[in-house]
Design a protein around this motif. Structure first.
Motif, PDB file in Angstrom:
ATOM      1  N   ARG A 269       0.873  -1.187   0.000  1.00 18.15           N
ATOM      2  CA  ARG A 269       0.000   0.000   0.000  1.00 18.15           C
ATOM      3  C   ARG A 269       0.900   1.225   0.000  1.00 18.15           C
ATOM      4  NH1 ARG A 269      -3.119  -2.739   4.054  1.00 18.15           N
ATOM      5  NH2 ARG A 269      -2.133  -1.441   5.648  1.00 18.15           N
ATOM      6  N   GLU A 270       1.222   1.689  -1.223  1.00 19.13           N
ATOM      7  CA  GLU A 270       2.089   2.856  -1.394  1.00 19.13           C
ATOM      8  C   GLU A 270       3.401   2.692  -0.615  1.00 19.13           C
ATOM      9  OE1 GLU A 270      -0.167   6.335  -0.502  1.00 19.13           O
ATOM     10  OE2 GLU A 270      -1.449   6.125  -2.270  1.00 19.13           O
ATOM     11  N   ASN A 271       3.591   3.474   0.466  1.00 14.31           N
ATOM     12  CA  ASN A 271       4.859   3.428   1.193  1.00 14.31           C
ATOM     13  C   ASN A 271       4.924   2.271   2.185  1.00 14.31           C
ATOM     14  OD1 ASN A 271       2.849   5.044   2.700  1.00 14.31           O
ATOM     15  ND2 ASN A 271       4.442   5.071   4.264  1.00 14.31           N
ATOM     16  N   MET A 272       3.880   1.456   2.227  1.00 14.63           N
ATOM     17  CA  MET A 272       3.811   0.376   3.213  1.00 14.63           C
ATOM     18  C   MET A 272       3.752  -0.995   2.530  1.00 14.63           C
ATOM     19  SD  MET A 272       1.163   2.028   5.957  1.00 14.63           S
ATOM     20  CE  MET A 272       1.164   0.561   6.976  1.00 14.63           C
ATOM     21  N   ALA A 273       4.141  -2.006   3.296  1.00 12.30           N
ATOM     22  CA  ALA A 273       4.035  -3.388   2.825  1.00 12.30           C
ATOM     23  C   ALA A 273       3.717  -4.287   4.016  1.00 12.30           C
ATOM     24  CB  ALA A 273       5.338  -3.840   2.170  1.00 12.30           C
ATOM     25  N   GLU A 274       2.852  -5.237   3.779  1.00 10.20           N
ATOM     26  CA  GLU A 274       2.610  -6.280   4.783  1.00 10.20           C
ATOM     27  C   GLU A 274       3.410  -7.502   4.361  1.00 10.20           C
ATOM     28  OE1 GLU A 274      -1.435  -7.196   5.630  1.00 10.20           O
ATOM     29  OE2 GLU A 274      -1.991  -5.104   5.992  1.00 10.20           O
ATOM     30  N   GLY A 280       8.149 -16.997  14.569  1.00  6.99           N
ATOM     31  CA  GLY A 280       9.486 -16.823  15.127  1.00  6.99           C
ATOM     32  C   GLY A 280      10.503 -16.263  14.151  1.00  6.99           C
ATOM     33  N   ALA A 281      10.074 -15.891  12.933  1.00  6.23           N
ATOM     34  CA  ALA A 281      11.005 -15.380  11.926  1.00  6.23           C
ATOM     35  C   ALA A 281      11.658 -14.083  12.407  1.00  6.23           C
ATOM     36  CB  ALA A 281      10.278 -15.135  10.606  1.00  6.23           C
ATOM     37  N   ARG A 282      12.929 -13.904  12.039  1.00  3.44           N
ATOM     38  CA  ARG A 282      13.647 -12.683  12.422  1.00  3.44           C
ATOM     39  C   ARG A 282      13.208 -11.514  11.551  1.00  3.44           C
ATOM     40  NH1 ARG A 282      18.879 -11.944  11.752  1.00  3.44           N
ATOM     41  NH2 ARG A 282      19.064 -13.528  10.128  1.00  3.44           N
ATOM     42  N   VAL A 283      13.075 -10.360  12.187  1.00  5.81           N
ATOM     43  CA  VAL A 283      12.837  -9.108  11.475  1.00  5.81           C
ATOM     44  C   VAL A 283      14.166  -8.372  11.418  1.00  5.81           C
ATOM     45  CG1 VAL A 283      11.651  -6.893  11.533  1.00  5.81           C
ATOM     46  CG2 VAL A 283      10.436  -8.975  12.200  1.00  5.81           C
ATOM     47  N   TYR A 316       8.902  -0.647  11.441  1.00  4.15           N
ATOM     48  CA  TYR A 316       8.687  -2.093  11.502  1.00  4.15           C
ATOM     49  C   TYR A 316       7.672  -2.336  12.611  1.00  4.15           C
ATOM     50  CZ  TYR A 316      13.225  -1.715   9.184  1.00  4.15           C
ATOM     51  OH  TYR A 316      14.248  -1.356   8.342  1.00  4.15           O
ATOM     52  N   ALA A 317       6.426  -2.620  12.233  1.00  4.06           N
ATOM     53  CA  ALA A 317       5.359  -2.751  13.222  1.00  4.06           C
ATOM     54  C   ALA A 317       4.930  -4.208  13.370  1.00  4.06           C
ATOM     55  CB  ALA A 317       4.157  -1.899  12.814  1.00  4.06           C
ATOM     56  N   ASN A 318       4.436  -4.511  14.571  1.00  2.00           N
ATOM     57  CA  ASN A 318       3.915  -5.838  14.913  1.00  2.00           C
ATOM     58  C   ASN A 318       5.036  -6.850  15.194  1.00  2.00           C
ATOM     59  OD1 ASN A 318       1.313  -7.152  15.331  1.00  2.00           O
ATOM     60  ND2 ASN A 318       2.010  -8.622  13.795  1.00  2.00           N
ATOM     61  N   LEU A 319       6.073  -6.402  15.881  1.00  2.49           N
ATOM     62  CA  LEU A 319       7.115  -7.331  16.338  1.00  2.49           C
ATOM     63  C   LEU A 319       6.677  -7.978  17.644  1.00  2.49           C
ATOM     64  CD1 LEU A 319       8.770  -5.364  14.393  1.00  2.49           C
ATOM     65  CD2 LEU A 319      10.757  -6.053  15.727  1.00  2.49           C
ATOM     66  N   THR A 350      -4.922 -17.287  12.306  1.00  7.89           N
ATOM     67  CA  THR A 350      -3.715 -16.630  12.797  1.00  7.89           C
ATOM     68  C   THR A 350      -2.644 -16.623  11.722  1.00  7.89           C
ATOM     69  OG1 THR A 350      -4.159 -17.308  15.074  1.00  7.89           O
ATOM     70  CG2 THR A 350      -1.891 -16.718  14.543  1.00  7.89           C
ATOM     71  N   GLU A 351      -1.979 -15.489  11.587  1.00  7.82           N
ATOM     72  CA  GLU A 351      -0.830 -15.389  10.688  1.00  7.82           C
ATOM     73  C   GLU A 351       0.272 -14.628  11.427  1.00  7.82           C
ATOM     74  OE1 GLU A 351      -2.003 -13.179   7.244  1.00  7.82           O
ATOM     75  OE2 GLU A 351      -2.525 -11.394   8.378  1.00  7.82           O
ATOM     76  N   TYR A 352       1.460 -14.669  10.883  1.00 13.01           N
ATOM     77  CA  TYR A 352       2.575 -13.920  11.462  1.00 13.01           C
ATOM     78  C   TYR A 352       3.016 -12.915  10.412  1.00 13.01           C
ATOM     79  CZ  TYR A 352       2.469 -17.267  15.199  1.00 13.01           C
ATOM     80  OH  TYR A 352       2.049 -18.026  16.264  1.00 13.01           O
ATOM     81  N   LYS A 353       2.911 -11.626  10.778  1.00 12.73           N
ATOM     82  CA  LYS A 353       3.179 -10.621   9.765  1.00 12.73           C
ATOM     83  C   LYS A 353       3.869  -9.397  10.360  1.00 12.73           C
ATOM     84  CE  LYS A 353      -1.022  -7.779   9.827  1.00 12.73           C
ATOM     85  NZ  LYS A 353      -2.134  -7.246   9.035  1.00 12.73           N
ATOM     86  N   LEU A 354       4.536  -8.672   9.470  1.00 17.88           N
ATOM     87  CA  LEU A 354       5.164  -7.393   9.789  1.00 17.88           C
ATOM     88  C   LEU A 354       4.545  -6.338   8.895  1.00 17.88           C
ATOM     89  CD1 LEU A 354       7.740  -5.882  11.141  1.00 17.88           C
ATOM     90  CD2 LEU A 354       8.715  -6.155   8.868  1.00 17.88           C
ATOM     91  N   VAL A 355       4.236  -5.185   9.465  1.00 21.02           N
ATOM     92  CA  VAL A 355       3.776  -4.052   8.671  1.00 21.02           C
ATOM     93  C   VAL A 355       4.966  -3.103   8.547  1.00 21.02           C
ATOM     94  CG1 VAL A 355       2.104  -2.189   8.443  1.00 21.02           C
ATOM     95  CG2 VAL A 355       1.437  -4.327   9.544  1.00 21.02           C
ATOM     96  N   PHE A 356       5.493  -3.003   7.333  1.00 19.35           N
ATOM     97  CA  PHE A 356       6.700  -2.225   7.064  1.00 19.35           C
ATOM     98  C   PHE A 356       6.323  -0.911   6.385  1.00 19.35           C
ATOM     99  CE2 PHE A 356       9.832  -0.964   3.848  1.00 19.35           C
ATOM    100  CZ  PHE A 356      10.969  -0.804   4.634  1.00 19.35           C
TER     101      PHE A 356
END
Length: 375
Positions: A269-274, A280-283, A316-319, A350-356
Motif C-alpha cells: 500500500r504505497e509506502n507500506m508493505a505487509e 518466530g522469523a527474524r525481522v 517495523y510494526a507488529n514485532l 492466525t498469521e505472522y506478519k510485519l507491517v513495514f
C-alpha cells in the motif's frame, strides 16, 4: 590426592549446575509474569465482550474484540510453550545432575567399603602392630602412627561425604519431581488454552457470517487503521535531522532484502508493505542506520521499531519481541526482533506478519515500498 582432585572437580561442576539452575528459575519466573499479564488481559477482554449488546455496531465491535482476543490467546500459547520448554531444559539438567550425584555417591560408597575391609583385615591379622614394630626408630613410629590416624580420618571424611551426597541426591530428586509436576500443569494449561482458542475462533466466524460485505469492508479498514504507522512519522522525522548513520540511503536505493527472513509480501500500500513469514522469523533492518524510537502498540500489545537511515525513516510494526534499544546503531540485515502474530479479521485465522513502512525526509515526496526490494 586423586580422590581430593576428583572431589574438587565435582564441586566445581555442582556449583556450575546450581548457577545454571538459578538462572533458569529466574527465566521461568519472568515467563510466569508474562503469562499472568496475558491471562489478565484476556479476562478483561472477555468481560468487555460479554457486556456488548445486540445490534450492528455491537456486532462490529464484537468481531474486533474477538480478533484481539484470539491474538492474545495465541501470544499466551506461545509464552506458555516457552515456559514448558524452559521446564523441559531444567528437568533434563536436574536429571543429569541427579544422575552424576548418584554415580559419585556409589563410587564413594565403594571406596568407603574398601577402606573398611582393609581396616578390618589389618585388625584381624595384627597388621597395625606389625606395621609399627617394623619401625626403624621412634621418629619412624611417630610417622606411622600419624599415617594410621590420617587413614582413620580419611574414612571419617569419606563417611561425611557420603552423608552430604545422599542429602544432595535426595534434594535433586525432590526438585526433579517438582519440576515434572510443574510441566504437567503447564501442559494441561496449554491444552485448555487451545480449546478456548478454537471456541473463540468459532464464535468470531459465526459473528462474521451475519455481517454484510459492506460492513466487512468497513471493519477491515478500521482494523487496518489500528496498525497505521504514519501517525507518528511526522514527529519522528524531526529526530532524523542530521543523522549520519546510513546516510548513503536514498530514494533510488533498491535490491534490498525483505525485512522478514523467509518472508513474502502479502500486500503493498504505497509506502507500506505487509510481509508474512513463519512463526518466530527474524525481522531485520533493510539498511544500516540508527534506532530512533521503539513503541509498544497499546491495542495490539506488539512492538513498533523506527530506524533512521540518514534522514530517511523505516518503520517495523507488529514485532513480537525486540532485540535492539533506542539510540542503537544497526547494520544492514541486523536483527531487530521477531515477527508478531496477527489475526485475519475475515477468516479469524492466525498469521505472522510485519507491517513495514518507508518515509523520505520530505513529507510531500512519496516512496513506494515495492521499489526497495529485490524483484
Amino acid at each position: 590426592m586423586k580422590i581430593i582432585r576428583f572431589s574438587s572437580l565435582f564441586l566445581v561442576f555442582l556449583l556450575f549446575a546450581l548457577g545454571a539452575s538459578a538462572q533458569t528459575d529466574s527465566r521461568i519466573e519472568k515467563q510466569k509474569k508474562v503469562i499472568a499479564d496475558l491471562e489478565k488481559r484476556i479476562a478483561n477482554e472477555e468481560r468487555e465482550i460479554s457486556k456488548l449488546q445486540k445490534g450492528r455496531a455491537a456486532t462490529e465491535e464484537r468481531v474486533r474484540r474477538l480478533a484481539r482476543q484470539i491474538d492474545s490467546r495465541n501470544q499466551l500459547l506461545d509464552e506458555t510453550e516457552k515456559q514448558a520448554s524452559l521446564l523441559r531444559e531444567e528437568i533434563a539438567r536436574k536429571d543429569s545432575v541427579a544422575g552424576d550425584l548418584a554415580s559419585t555417591l556409589e563410587r564413594n560408597r565403594a571406596q568407603y567399603a574398601e577402606m573398611v575391609r582393609e581396616a578390618y583385615r589389618n585388625y584381624r591379622h595384627n597388621n597395625y602392630l606389625t606395621f609399627l614394630f617394623s619401625s626403624r626408630d621412634f621418629a619412624d613410629v611417630a610417622r606411622k602412627i600419624t599415617a594410621l590416624r590420617e587413614a582413620a580420618a580419611m574414612r571419617e571424611r569419606k563417611m561425611r561425604d557420603i552423608e552430604q551426597l545422599s542429602e544432595q541426591v535426595r534434594t535433586e530428586k525432590e526438585e526433579l519431581d517438582r519440576r515434572n509436576r510443574s510441566l504437567d500443569s503447564v501442559t494441561r494449561q496449554l491444552s485448555a488454552q487451545r480449546e478456548k482458542l478454537q471456541r473463540d475462533s468459532r464464535n468470531a466466524r459465526a459473528t462474521i457470517r451475519t455481517m454484510s460485505q459492506k460492513e466487512k469492508s468497513a471493519l477491515q479498514r478500521k482494523m487496518a487503521q489500528e496498525q497505521k504507522l504514519d501517525v507518528a512519522i511526522n514527529e519522528l522525522r524531526k529526530l532524523t535531522k542530521g543523522n549520519k548513520e546510513g546516510a548513503s540511503f536514498s530514494s533510488k536505493t533498491s535490491g534490498l532484502r525483505l525485512p522478514v527472513v523467509g518472508g513474502r509480501v502479502k500486500r503493498y500500500r504505497e509506502n507500506m508493505a505487509e510481509v508474512t513469514g513463519p512463526r518466530g522469523a527474524r525481522v531485520i533492518s533493510i539498511y544500516e542506520g540508527k534506532v530512533i524510537d521503539i513503541k509498544r502498540n497499546r491495542i495490539t500489545n506488539k512492538y513498533d521499531v523506527y530506524v533512521a537511515h540518514g534522514e530517511y525513516l523505516t518503520s517495523y510494526a507488529n514485532l513480537g519481541t525486540i532485540s535492539v534499544e533506542k539510540g542503537q546503531k544497526v547494520a544492514r540485515n541486523q536483527s531487530l526482533g521477531t515477527i508478531g502474530s496477527a489475526v485475519d479479521v475475515m477468516t479469524m485465522e492466525t498469521e505472522y506478519k510485519l507491517v513495514f513502512g518507508i518515509y523520505p525526509p520530505d513529507p510531500n515526496q512519496k516512496m513506494r515500498a515495492e521499489n526497495c526490494f529485490k524483484k
